[in-house]
Design a protein around this motif. Structure first.
Motif, mmCIF file in Angstrom:
data_model
loop_
_atom_site.group_PDB
_atom_site.id
_atom_site.type_symbol
_atom_site.label_atom_id
_atom_site.label_comp_id
_atom_site.label_asym_id
_atom_site.label_seq_id
_atom_site.Cartn_x
_atom_site.Cartn_y
_atom_site.Cartn_z
ATOM 1 N N ASP A 1 0.835 -1.209 0.000
ATOM 2 C CA ASP A 1 0.000 0.000 0.000
ATOM 3 C C ASP A 1 0.870 1.260 0.000
ATOM 4 O O ASP A 1 0.598 2.217 -0.739
ATOM 5 C CB ASP A 1 -0.934 0.002 1.214
ATOM 6 N N ILE A 2 1.907 1.263 0.839
ATOM 7 C CA ILE A 2 2.798 2.424 0.891
ATOM 8 C C ILE A 2 3.538 2.584 -0.432
ATOM 9 O O ILE A 2 3.695 3.691 -0.949
ATOM 10 C CB ILE A 2 3.798 2.279 2.054
ATOM 11 N N GLN A 3 3.976 1.457 -0.993
ATOM 12 C CA GLN A 3 4.690 1.498 -2.267
ATOM 13 C C GLN A 3 3.812 2.058 -3.374
ATOM 14 O O GLN A 3 4.254 2.866 -4.200
ATOM 15 C CB GLN A 3 5.162 0.078 -2.620
ATOM 16 N N GLU A 4 2.551 1.646 -3.392
ATOM 17 C CA GLU A 4 1.632 2.116 -4.436
ATOM 18 C C GLU A 4 1.307 3.600 -4.265
ATOM 19 O O GLU A 4 1.187 4.335 -5.251
ATOM 20 C CB GLU A 4 0.347 1.288 -4.390
ATOM 21 N N PHE A 5 1.192 4.053 -3.013
ATOM 22 C CA PHE A 5 0.804 5.445 -2.756
ATOM 23 C C PHE A 5 1.992 6.403 -2.876
ATOM 24 O O PHE A 5 1.858 7.505 -3.416
ATOM 25 C CB PHE A 5 0.190 5.552 -1.358
ATOM 26 N N CYS A 6 3.155 5.978 -2.382
ATOM 27 C CA CYS A 6 4.315 6.884 -2.308
ATOM 28 C C CYS A 6 5.388 6.595 -3.354
ATOM 29 O O CYS A 6 6.254 7.436 -3.593
ATOM 30 C CB CYS A 6 4.952 6.817 -0.919
ATOM 31 N N GLY A 7 5.360 5.403 -3.936
ATOM 32 C CA GLY A 7 6.406 5.045 -4.882
ATOM 33 C C GLY A 7 7.673 4.553 -4.220
ATOM 34 O O GLY A 7 8.699 4.350 -4.881
ATOM 35 N N CYS A 8 7.645 4.361 -2.903
ATOM 36 C CA CYS A 8 8.793 3.864 -2.136
ATOM 37 C C CYS A 8 8.246 3.283 -0.844
ATOM 38 O O CYS A 8 7.038 3.280 -0.623
ATOM 39 C CB CYS A 8 9.797 4.981 -1.859
ATOM 40 N N ARG A 9 9.142 2.795 0.012
ATOM 41 C CA ARG A 9 8.678 2.259 1.286
ATOM 42 C C ARG A 9 9.672 2.612 2.380
ATOM 43 O O ARG A 9 10.864 2.795 2.133
ATOM 44 C CB ARG A 9 8.456 0.756 1.192
ATOM 45 N N PRO A 10 9.195 2.760 3.645
ATOM 46 C CA PRO A 10 10.087 3.136 4.752
ATOM 47 C C PRO A 10 11.258 2.163 4.883
ATOM 48 O O PRO A 10 11.100 0.955 4.680
ATOM 49 C CB PRO A 10 9.169 3.082 5.974
ATOM 50 N N PHE A 11 12.409 2.676 5.258
ATOM 51 C CA PHE A 11 13.622 1.862 5.313
ATOM 52 C C PHE A 11 13.554 0.803 6.412
ATOM 53 O O PHE A 11 14.324 -0.165 6.389
ATOM 54 C CB PHE A 11 14.843 2.765 5.559
ATOM 55 N N ILE A 12 12.645 0.966 7.389
ATOM 56 C CA ILE A 12 12.590 0.022 8.510
ATOM 57 C C ILE A 12 12.087 -1.346 8.078
ATOM 58 O O ILE A 12 12.324 -2.341 8.773
ATOM 59 C CB ILE A 12 11.692 0.557 9.646
ATOM 60 N N TYR A 13 11.403 -1.431 6.935
ATOM 61 C CA TYR A 13 10.868 -2.716 6.479
ATOM 62 C C TYR A 13 11.906 -3.465 5.659
ATOM 63 O O TYR A 13 12.754 -2.850 5.001
ATOM 64 C CB TYR A 13 9.606 -2.498 5.650
ATOM 65 N N PRO A 14 11.837 -4.794 5.672
ATOM 66 C CA PRO A 14 12.779 -5.585 4.847
ATOM 67 C C PRO A 14 12.670 -5.197 3.382
ATOM 68 O O PRO A 14 11.586 -4.947 2.873
ATOM 69 C CB PRO A 14 12.322 -7.043 5.080
ATOM 70 N N ARG A 15 13.806 -5.115 2.726
ATOM 71 C CA ARG A 15 13.835 -4.721 1.318
ATOM 72 C C ARG A 15 13.699 -5.961 0.438
ATOM 73 O O ARG A 15 14.426 -6.914 0.576
ATOM 74 C CB ARG A 15 15.152 -4.012 0.993
ATOM 75 N N ARG A 16 12.765 -5.899 -0.471
ATOM 76 C CA ARG A 16 12.560 -6.962 -1.439
ATOM 77 C C ARG A 16 12.561 -6.347 -2.830
ATOM 78 O O ARG A 16 11.586 -6.389 -3.559
ATOM 79 C CB ARG A 16 11.259 -7.707 -1.163
#
Length: 320
Positions: A300-315
């Motif tokens: 959801d964050i990726q779709e809305f912001c185009g990125c994701r917070p660094f605290i989450y695992p990167r895939r």
């Protein structure tokens, strides 16, 4: 009359059997509590994360500010650069910031300093107080151990923290197709009692505070499922605050949940669970309920912001 009564009885019985069958089909599983004793050797330690309330080290922030000033890429003083670096603390705050002029300036400054691009996760990892300075003495099963052997510096819901018995694969996997199993064995409980658990002596580093996530000093200790990313919103996570100059004890009670292999013959929509050996994912070594919740949030964050917070695992996704 006898035929009529017989037909009525048969109809009632058929209706009862049909109702019972429909109830079984809609909810075929029964959860029961087993009070039998469990061997201690069958119990696993939980995952434990020790996070400093101070999320940005003053010493590390000053070092970065001095390096940027010495690079002669800005006219700002070291103190002004240090105030800009403090804006990185906003990455820990889940709220919309209306005035982001300082964030934009900081991003341009870091982009110039790192010659075009920089890794947000790596930058925050460098600025976070390190385990080597926080952990003074560690003991497990009543035996003194090297803290670096027990703890790893890994991502949690509060950023990078000192984690014990966190057995998931690597936090950052840029290439999903090259995923390999990097999990390690879980720590088992050998015996019960306060002297048989995990003991840690911590340095509060009170002079190193630069950005606190809470209006106190100390640590946030998180107890979680060692096979799942520690996320409070997905459940199964307990948080305890530990204060400097105090001895904090955590009393844990173990609850084992197991499923009979006989229910694997039931459809998944009926049993509402998936066995670990039923599905193989290309990007993770196991899939839990916590993974489901966290992945939904990330998407959801990726779709809305185009990125994701660094605290989450990167895939393979870009950080904000």
């Amino acid at each position: 009359m006898w035929i009529i009564i017989h037909c009525i009885i048969v109809s009632v019985l058929v209706s009862m059997v049909h109702t019972s069958y429909q109830e079984f089909v809609s909810a075929p599983l029964v959860t029961s509590r087993d009070a039998n004793d469990i061997k201690t050797s069958h119990l696993f330690f939980p995952g434990i994360a020790i996070c400093s309330i101070n999320r940005i080290s003053l010493q590390s922030a000053k070092k970065l500010a001095i390096n940027i000033a010495n690079a002669k890429i800005t006219d700002r003083s070291v103190d002004e650069i240090l105030n800009l670096i403090m804006q990185l603390g906003n990455l820990y705050v889940s709220m919309m910031v209306t005035d982001n002029s300082n964030d934009v300036e900081l991003d341009k400054l870091l982009t110039t300093y790192y010659n075009g691009s920089y890794d947000v996760a790596q930058l925050m990892k460098t600025l976070t107080p390190q385990c080597s300075t926080i952990l003074l003495k560690c003991a497990l099963h009543g035996i003194d151990r090297n803290c670096s052997e027990l703890f790893e510096f890994r991502k949690t819901q509060d950023g990078y923290c000192c984690t014990f018995n966190y057995v998931r694969e690597s936090d950052d996997i840029p290439e999903l197709n090259n995923m390999i199993n990097l999990m390690r064995d879980q720590e088992r409980v050998q015996s019960l009692g306060i002297e048989s658990g995990l003991s840690v002596i911590l340095d509060p580093l009170l002079d190193d505070y630069f950005y606190s996530i809470l209006p106190i000093k100390g640590w946030k200790v998180t107890v979680f499922n060692p096979t799942a990313y520690p996320d409070m919103t997905s459940g199964g996570v307990t948080e305890v605050l530990a204060m400097p100059q105090y001895e904090t004890h955590l009393n844990l009670e173990a609850t084992l949940f197991s499923s009979s292999r006989t229910i694997i013959n039931l459809p998944r929509n009926k049993r509402k669970c998936i066995f670990s050996d039923e599905i193989v994912f290309s990007n993770i070594t196991m899939y839990t309920y916590s993974d489901c919740i966290v992945n939904c949030k990330i998407n959801d964050i990726q779709e809305f912001c185009g990125c994701r917070p660094f605290i989450y695992p990167r895939r393979g996704k870009k950080e904000c």
